[in-house]
Design an enzyme around this catalytic site. Sequence first.
Site, short mmCIF file in Angstrom:
data_model
loop_
_atom_site.label_atom_id
_atom_site.label_comp_id
_atom_site.label_asym_id
_atom_site.label_seq_id
_atom_site.Cartn_x
_atom_site.Cartn_y
_atom_site.Cartn_z
N ASN A 22 1.22 3.85 -3.18
CA ASN A 22 0.90 5.27 -3.05
C ASN A 22 2.01 6.15 -3.61
OD1 ASN A 22 -1.58 4.89 -1.90
ND2 ASN A 22 -0.97 5.47 0.18
N ARG A 43 -9.30 3.48 -7.27
CA ARG A 43 -8.80 3.68 -5.91
C ARG A 43 -9.94 3.65 -4.91
NH1 ARG A 43 -4.18 2.10 -6.13
NH2 ARG A 43 -3.62 2.28 -8.31
N GLU A 99 0.83 -1.22 0.00
CA GLU A 99 0.00 0.00 0.00
C GLU A 99 0.86 1.27 0.00
OE1 GLU A 99 -3.19 0.18 -0.49
OE2 GLU A 99 -3.56 -1.97 -0.38
N1 LIG Z 1 2.99 9.23 -1.31
C1 LIG Z 1 1.94 10.03 -1.56
N2 LIG Z 1 2.12 11.20 -2.24
C2 LIG Z 1 1.07 12.02 -2.49
N3 LIG Z 1 -0.20 11.78 -2.09
C3 LIG Z 1 -0.43 10.64 -1.40
C4 LIG Z 1 0.61 9.71 -1.11
N4 LIG Z 1 0.07 8.69 -0.41
C5 LIG Z 1 -1.23 8.96 -0.29
N5 LIG Z 1 -1.56 10.13 -0.87
C6 LIG Z 1 -2.89 10.79 -0.88
O1 LIG Z 1 -3.67 10.21 0.16
C7 LIG Z 1 -4.88 9.67 -0.39
C8 LIG Z 1 -5.30 8.46 0.41
O2 LIG Z 1 -4.36 7.39 0.23
P1 LIG Z 1 -4.87 5.89 0.41
O3 LIG Z 1 -3.76 4.97 0.12
O4 LIG Z 1 -5.54 5.77 1.75
O5 LIG Z 1 -6.03 5.74 -0.69
P2 LIG Z 1 -5.85 5.66 -2.29
O6 LIG Z 1 -4.43 5.42 -2.64
O7 LIG Z 1 -6.49 6.86 -2.86
O8 LIG Z 1 -6.72 4.36 -2.62
P3 LIG Z 1 -6.29 2.82 -2.42
O9 LIG Z 1 -5.02 2.81 -1.60
O10 LIG Z 1 -7.44 2.19 -1.69
O11 LIG Z 1 -6.09 2.30 -3.80
C9 LIG Z 1 -4.57 9.43 -1.86
O12 LIG Z 1 -5.74 9.42 -2.66
C10 LIG Z 1 -3.64 10.60 -2.18
O13 LIG Z 1 -4.39 11.77 -2.39
MG LIG Z 2 -3.32 3.93 -1.73
#
Ligand SMILES: Nc1ncnc2c1ncn2[C@@H]1O[C@H](COP(=O)(O)OP(=O)(O)OP(=O)(O)O)[C@@H](O)[C@H]1O
Ligand SMILES: [Mg+2]
Length: 145
Positions: free
Chosen positions: A52, A106, A48
């Site tokens: 990200n 996502r 995860e």
């Molecule tokens: N490394 C990162 N750099 C920039 N933004 C990030 C990063 N990690 C997370 N985010 C932001 O935080 C939000 C939430 O992250 P999260 O992993 O909980 O959900 P997601 O990636 O959108 O969906 P999923 O992980 O369920 O596929 C993301 O949609 C993004 O906007």
């Molecule tokens: Mg994610």
Amino acid sequence: MKKENYVSLEFPSRSANESFARAAAACFAAQLDPTLEEVNDVKTAVSEAVTNAIVHAYPDRIGKIVMRVALLEGHALEIVVKDWGVGIEDVEKAREPLFTTGNQERAGMGFTIMESFMDTLKVRSVPGKGTTVTMRRKIARRAGR
Ligand SMILES: Nc1ncnc2c1ncn2[C@@H]1O[C@H](COP(=O)(O)OP(=O)(O)OP(=O)(O)O)[C@@H](O)[C@H]1O
Ligand SMILES: [Mg+2]
């Protein structure tokens, strides 16, 4: 907390590297003799965090990601995933279940999954500078070892 051992891995934000990072973290964790469940939990959380960094940190370019896996005193693992990408405006909000800035693929569950599979999750982010995710997980000492 004292680090007894560590490895550091640098790779570009290409999706092929997600499975490599996940496997590398599991290989490093092997020295703690984790159960299958423990190692799967760690792999899920790493997946995860690295996904990200690949998907969100560098939306329109390939950038640098560093993963460091450390063995802490007290039979615990620490995993740090760092990028120098776009950063997160509101970390508290980003950590909420179902919050996403991504597309329909996502679910907005990545941080929630990391939190539930690891003991602690720390997210530090500066918009325009990057994000550092630090997770820790104790691995139980098994009888007879
Ligand atoms: N490394 C990162 N750099 C920039 N933004 C990030 C990063 N990690 C997370 N985010 C932001 O935080 C939000 C939430 O992250 P999260 O992993 O909980 O959900 P997601 O990636 O959108 O969906 P999923 O992980 O369920 O596929 C993301 O949609 C993004 O906007
Ligand atoms: Mg994610």
